[in-house]
Enzyme design. Structure first.
Site, PDB file in Angstrom:
ATOM      1  N   ARG A 167      76.100 -20.007 -52.023  1.00 54.78           N
ATOM      2  CA  ARG A 167      75.325 -18.738 -52.324  1.00 54.78           C
ATOM      3  C   ARG A 167      75.007 -18.486 -53.652  1.00 54.78           C
ATOM      4  O   ARG A 167      73.896 -18.198 -54.144  1.00 54.78           O
ATOM      5  CB  ARG A 167      76.108 -17.802 -51.721  1.00 54.78           C
ATOM      6  CG  ARG A 167      75.884 -17.560 -50.105  1.00 54.78           C
ATOM      7  CD  ARG A 167      76.557 -16.332 -49.778  1.00 54.78           C
ATOM      8  NE  ARG A 167      76.733 -16.374 -48.286  1.00 54.78           N
ATOM      9  CZ  ARG A 167      75.849 -16.136 -47.339  1.00 54.78           C
ATOM     10  NH1 ARG A 167      74.628 -16.045 -47.578  1.00 54.78           N
ATOM     11  NH2 ARG A 167      75.913 -16.307 -45.997  1.00 54.78           N
TER      12      ARG A 167
ATOM     13  N   ASN B 106      65.278  -2.509 -49.870  1.00 55.92           N
ATOM     14  CA  ASN B 106      65.469  -3.294 -48.605  1.00 55.92           C
ATOM     15  C   ASN B 106      65.018  -2.047 -47.212  1.00 55.92           C
ATOM     16  O   ASN B 106      65.293  -0.829 -47.367  1.00 55.92           O
ATOM     17  CB  ASN B 106      66.884  -3.656 -48.410  1.00 55.92           C
ATOM     18  CG  ASN B 106      66.948  -4.483 -47.037  1.00 55.92           C
ATOM     19  OD1 ASN B 106      66.175  -5.390 -46.562  1.00 55.92           O
ATOM     20  ND2 ASN B 106      67.900  -4.279 -46.257  1.00 55.92           N
TER      21      ASN B 106
ATOM     22  N   HIS C 207      65.752  -1.614 -43.435  1.00 59.80           N
ATOM     23  CA  HIS C 207      66.693  -2.042 -42.131  1.00 59.80           C
ATOM     24  C   HIS C 207      66.303  -1.224 -40.906  1.00 59.80           C
ATOM     25  O   HIS C 207      66.191  -0.326 -40.806  1.00 59.80           O
ATOM     26  CB  HIS C 207      68.029  -1.643 -42.933  1.00 59.80           C
ATOM     27  CG  HIS C 207      69.095  -2.152 -41.607  1.00 59.80           C
ATOM     28  ND1 HIS C 207      69.396  -3.202 -41.363  1.00 59.80           N
ATOM     29  CD2 HIS C 207      69.696  -1.374 -41.022  1.00 59.80           C
ATOM     30  CE1 HIS C 207      70.142  -3.645 -40.659  1.00 59.80           C
ATOM     31  NE2 HIS C 207      70.636  -2.384 -40.406  1.00 59.80           N
TER      32      HIS C 207
ATOM     33  N   SER D 108      65.602   2.740 -42.163  1.00 58.70           N
ATOM     34  CA  SER D 108      66.032   2.964 -43.165  1.00 58.70           C
ATOM     35  C   SER D 108      65.535   2.288 -44.363  1.00 58.70           C
ATOM     36  O   SER D 108      65.522   1.017 -44.306  1.00 58.70           O
ATOM     37  CB  SER D 108      67.539   3.123 -43.523  1.00 58.70           C
ATOM     38  OG  SER D 108      68.291   3.713 -42.253  1.00 58.70           O
TER      39      SER D 108
ATOM     40  N   GLU E   9      77.284  -3.645 -51.542  1.00 61.42           N
ATOM     41  CA  GLU E   9      77.592  -3.342 -49.877  1.00 61.42           C
ATOM     42  C   GLU E   9      76.526  -3.785 -48.919  1.00 61.42           C
ATOM     43  O   GLU E   9      75.368  -3.073 -48.925  1.00 61.42           O
ATOM     44  CB  GLU E   9      78.037  -2.061 -49.539  1.00 61.42           C
ATOM     45  CG  GLU E   9      78.902  -1.588 -48.554  1.00 61.42           C
ATOM     46  CD  GLU E   9      79.167  -0.211 -48.362  1.00 61.42           C
ATOM     47  OE1 GLU E   9      79.648   0.427 -47.329  1.00 61.42           O
ATOM     48  OE2 GLU E   9      78.923   0.604 -49.439  1.00 61.42           O
TER      49      GLU E   9
ATOM     50  N   ASP F 185      73.678  -3.258 -46.347  1.00 62.26           N
ATOM     51  CA  ASP F 185      73.080  -2.190 -45.917  1.00 62.26           C
ATOM     52  C   ASP F 185      73.698  -0.984 -46.276  1.00 62.26           C
ATOM     53  O   ASP F 185      73.823   0.062 -45.314  1.00 62.26           O
ATOM     54  CB  ASP F 185      72.830  -2.620 -44.101  1.00 62.26           C
ATOM     55  CG  ASP F 185      72.114  -3.820 -43.690  1.00 62.26           C
ATOM     56  OD1 ASP F 185      71.428  -4.274 -44.628  1.00 62.26           O
ATOM     57  OD2 ASP F 185      72.644  -4.280 -42.763  1.00 62.26           O
TER      58      ASP F 185
ATOM     59  N   GLN G 178      56.681   2.140 -37.332  1.00 60.25           N
ATOM     60  CA  GLN G 178      56.776   3.130 -38.501  1.00 60.25           C
ATOM     61  C   GLN G 178      57.358   2.262 -39.736  1.00 60.25           C
ATOM     62  O   GLN G 178      57.037   3.117 -40.713  1.00 60.25           O
ATOM     63  CB  GLN G 178      58.077   4.229 -37.891  1.00 60.25           C
ATOM     64  CG  GLN G 178      57.969   4.882 -36.732  1.00 60.25           C
ATOM     65  CD  GLN G 178      56.777   5.845 -36.875  1.00 60.25           C
ATOM     66  OE1 GLN G 178      56.645   6.398 -38.038  1.00 60.25           O
ATOM     67  NE2 GLN G 178      55.746   5.869 -35.847  1.00 60.25           N
TER      68      GLN G 178
HETATM   69  C1  GAR Z   1      62.003  -5.740 -39.634  1.00 56.48           C
HETATM   70  O1  GAR Z   1      62.287  -5.038 -38.648  1.00 56.48           O
HETATM   71  C2  GAR Z   1      62.951  -5.311 -40.704  1.00 56.48           C
HETATM   72  O2  GAR Z   1      63.367  -3.930 -40.666  1.00 56.48           O
HETATM   73  C3  GAR Z   1      64.164  -6.367 -40.545  1.00 56.48           C
HETATM   74  O3  GAR Z   1      63.568  -7.461 -40.164  1.00 56.48           O
HETATM   75  C4  GAR Z   1      62.494  -7.421 -39.766  1.00 56.48           C
HETATM   76  C5  GAR Z   1      61.329  -8.082 -40.339  1.00 56.48           C
HETATM   77  O4  GAR Z   1      59.998  -8.084 -39.894  1.00 56.48           O
HETATM   78  N1  GAR Z   1      65.171  -6.467 -41.502  1.00 56.48           N
HETATM   79  C6  GAR Z   1      66.470  -6.681 -41.421  1.00 56.48           C
HETATM   80  O5  GAR Z   1      66.913  -6.557 -40.260  1.00 56.48           O
HETATM   81  C7  GAR Z   1      67.259  -6.515 -42.671  1.00 56.48           C
HETATM   82  N2  GAR Z   1      68.576  -6.652 -42.315  1.00 56.48           N
HETATM   83  P1  GAR Z   1      58.788  -8.687 -40.420  1.00 56.48           P
HETATM   84  O6  GAR Z   1      59.257  -9.920 -40.861  1.00 56.48           O
HETATM   85  O7  GAR Z   1      57.818  -8.626 -39.509  1.00 56.48           O
HETATM   86  O8  GAR Z   1      58.618  -7.584 -41.629  1.00 56.48           O
END
Ligand code: GAR
Length: 214
Positions: free
Chosen positions: A78, A120, A122, A149, A156, A158, A186
């Site tokens: 990583r 980010n 989430h 969110s 940490e 999320d 949304q």
């Molecule tokens: C979105 O729903 C975003 O909130 C989520 O991935 C999707 C990406 O959609 N992110 C996570 O889960 C991060 N932990 P997209 O590629 O169509 O924008």
């Protein structure tokens, strides 16, 4: 001495951002669209992905945005992946790094390096449902509402300071995909809005607290 003219010119400069994705990139598309209709004063300097087959790459290319693929499978740790990602991001000198469905756990060094300028989105009402499969988990928990969110990224998972949350109702007959769709709609409104607040200089992080200037 103040120079109001040049100050206002500076304010009008589009905010340089990079967007990191791993998949479909529908949030990326909403940012592209809001820049195109001029409700978001930003410039996407590059779209960076860890997945060479991410559909979001096509969206970026269609909008003539430079793209970069850094395949995490080519790195033995990583730390090495994040080091390469850091170099790649810095090449574009963004003021804000926007994670939009970037499905990588990030090292503390990487996160701390960009702390305060990386956000980010989430798909849950944090601190509920960190991690993956949030829609399924919200249904299984019998939640009455779900949502999204947008937060600063901290070490940490999320868990960084929250900038904006938006809730949606959960209906009795919801499946995980109908619920995901309601949340995603949304997301597409909220993320460009938050980036616009950065562009307007309205958001600050002071002592890990989000300060919103009216
Ligand atoms: C979105 O729903 C975003 O909130 C989520 O991935 C999707 C990406 O959609 N992110 C996570 O889960 C991060 N932990 P997209 O590629 O169509 O924008």
């Amino acid at each position: 001495m103040r120079h109001p003219v040049s100050l206002s010119q500076n304010k009008a400069q589009p905010l340089p951002i990079v967007v990191l994705i791993s998949g479909s990139g529908s949030n990326l598309q909403s940012i592209i669209d809001r820049i195109a209709d001029k409700t978001l004063n930003a410039k996407i300097c590059a779209v960076i992905t860890n997945k060479s087959d991410a559909y979001g790459l096509e969206r970026a290319q269609k909008a003539a945005i430079p793209t970069e693929v850094i395949d995490h499978k080519q790195y033995d740790s990583r730390e090495n992946f994040d080091a390469e990602l850091t170099l790649c991001i810095e090449k574009y000198q963004p003021k804000l790094i926007v994670l939009a469905g970037f499905m990588r756990i990030l090292t503390d060094d990487f996160v701390n390096h960009f702390y305060g300028k990386m956000i980010n989105i989430h798909p849950s009402l944090l601190p509920k449902h960190r991690g993956l499969h949030t829609h399924q988990r919200a249904l299984e928990a019998g939640d009455k509402e779900h949502g999204l969110s947008i937060h600063y990224v901290s070490a940490e998972l999320d868990g960084g300071p929250i900038i904006l949350q938006q809730s949606v109702p959960i209906h009795e007959n919801d499946s995980k995909s109908s619920l995901a769709q309601r949340v995603l709609e949304q997301e597409h409104i909220a993320y460009p809005q938050v980036i616009q607040w950065f562009s307007q200089g309205r958001l600050q992080l002071i002592n890990n607290q989000v300060i919103f200037n009216q």
